[in-house]
Enzyme design. Structure first.
Site, PDB file in Angstrom:
ATOM      1  N   GLY A  71       0.625  -0.969   0.071  1.00  0.00           N
ATOM      2  CA  GLY A  71      -0.002   0.445  -0.413  1.00  0.00           C
ATOM      3  C   GLY A  71       0.827   1.148  -0.043  1.00  0.00           C
ATOM      4  N   CYS A 328       1.177   2.075  12.552  1.00  0.00           N
ATOM      5  CA  CYS A 328       2.209   2.446  12.695  1.00  0.00           C
ATOM      6  C   CYS A 328       2.579   3.950  13.976  1.00  0.00           C
ATOM      7  CB  CYS A 328       2.389   4.023  11.150  1.00  0.00           C
ATOM      8  SG  CYS A 328       1.376   3.137  10.081  1.00  0.00           S
TER       9      CYS A 328
END
Ligand code: PLP
Length: 387
Positions: A71, A328
């Protein structure tokens, strides 16, 4: 490890069917797909068959599919290469405040180093943008609109079809990060007038570091990764054929009916959690909203008065994996930019919420275990407070 895994928006376990395919191909189909002898031709055939399966899944043509390392690469390619190819037409880009970092960071780079101007559409408390805001932001010099199909932290879904309709008669190319939506929503790039779309295999039980960028015929820009002539010169580097075959298997496993079945199953999980938390008098609120058309695999809950870190640690001790936000930022416990955009800086939700995300292997029994641990932890912490 006997962990109960509720962090499927971060990544998913490779499914048994994908594992079987990849094991076989790793061992047996190792030829370089660009070569002419039989072993290479076998790889080439597998590559192109996989491309056809994947193209069909979004109503694209096979030659509009470029395999990527995931991605992040798809998002970076769409943004950076559009900027390079189209800066003479304008330097304005529209996005949302709740995109993934794989979108926000390249945009930040363009703003800080290349003189681009980026409009970040705000979201309401449900994580939704307003079409009126989008229409107002659109300018003659807008060259790119990049808006995610569905959000990875709260599950809100963006009005992709309506935006595509508006952009039909505008110069701006329309890119969508469909990484979370791809395994759950019905995607049709022609119906929705999408010019570019990025996905990632590991979010739907495929391998990591594998994805594709759909690039409509007519959308032309130089390759982001430069080198050999693979992927019709659109992405250099020897193709990961076993990974691509595994991705195609993962895509085959999520037929339209399967997507609908998963959406329904996960919606049920959400209701189960909400109902049982209420029954147990837990003081909580949902970040975003529970609505059947959202990405139902993501549930973000504010457990009032209980820090994300404490709840996460208690769940971990019980062998249950959840996220404190997006993967993240969770590692460093940075405040979530998504919750900040929804509720404002300083909202207690930002430090008192957990994200639970479901996958195909989760069961109702696991959901009940999760709720049991949450309820026990909350009661224990509240008792401590009262002492
Ligand atoms: C996971 C994710 C990405 C990054 O995909 P990778 O394959 O991990 O690089 C991008 N966008 C969204 C919305 C995601 O959830």
């Amino acid at each position: 490890m006997n962990e109960i895994y509720f962090d499927n928006a971060a990544t998913t376990r490779v499914s048994d069917s994908v594992y079987e395919v990849m094991l076989d191909k790793f061992k047996n189909v190792y030829g370089n797909a660009s070569t002419l002898y039989a072993l290479g031709r076998e790889s080439h055939t597998l590559l192109e068959d996989s491309r056809t399966i994947i193209a069909k899944s979004i109503n694209a043509d096979p030659d509009e599919i470029v395999f990527t390392s995931g991605g992040t690469e798809g998002d970076n390619t769409a943004i950076m290469q559009t900027a390079i190819a189209r800066k003479k037409l304008g330097k304005h880009i529209i996005t949302t405040a709740i995109e993934h970092q794989a979108i926000l960071q390249p945009l930040k780079y363009l703003e800080e180093n290349e003189g681009f101007e980026v409009t970040y559409l705000p979201v309401d408390e449900n994580g939704n943008i307003k079409l009126a805001d989008f229409k107002a932001a659109l300018r003659p010099d807008t060259i790119l609109v990049t808006i995610m199909s569905g959000n990875n932290e709260v599950g809100s879904v963006m009005p992709i079809h309506e935006i595509g309709e508006i952009l039909k008669d505008h110069q701006a190319w329309f890119h969508t990060d469909a990484v979370q939506a791809y395994g759950l929503l019905d995607i049709d790039v022609k119906r929705d007038h999408i010019d570019m779309l990025s996905t990632s295999a590991h979010k739907l039980n495929g391998p990591k570091m594998m994805g594709f960028l759909y690039k409509r015929t007519g959308v032309n820009f130089p390759s982001f990764i430069k080198g050999g002539e693979q992927e019709e010169k659109r992405r250099a580097g020897t193709e990961n054929v076993p990974g691509i075959a595994g991705f195609a298997q993962a895509v085959k496993d999520v037929s339209a009916t399967e997507k609908q079945a998963r959406q329904t199953k996960y919606y049920g999980f959400k209701q189960q959690i909400v109902n049982r938390l209420k029954e147990n008098n837990i003081d909580f609120a949902i970040n975003g909203e529970i609505c059947p058309d959202n990405l139902n695999h993501v549930l973000n809950i504010w457990l009032k008065g209980i820090s994300t870190y404490v709840m996460q640690t208690n769940l971990d001790l019980a062998g249950i994996a959840v996220s404190g936000g997006s993967a993240c930022t969770a590692g460093s416990i940075e405040p979530s930019h998504v919750l900040t955009a929804m509720y404002g800086e300083g909202s207690p939700r930002i430090s008192e919420s957990i994200r639970i995300s479901f996958g195909r292997y989760n069961t109702e029994a696991e959901v009940n275990q999760l709720i049991d641990v949450i309820v026990k932890t909350v009661s224990r912490l509240k008792q401590k407070e009262e002492k």
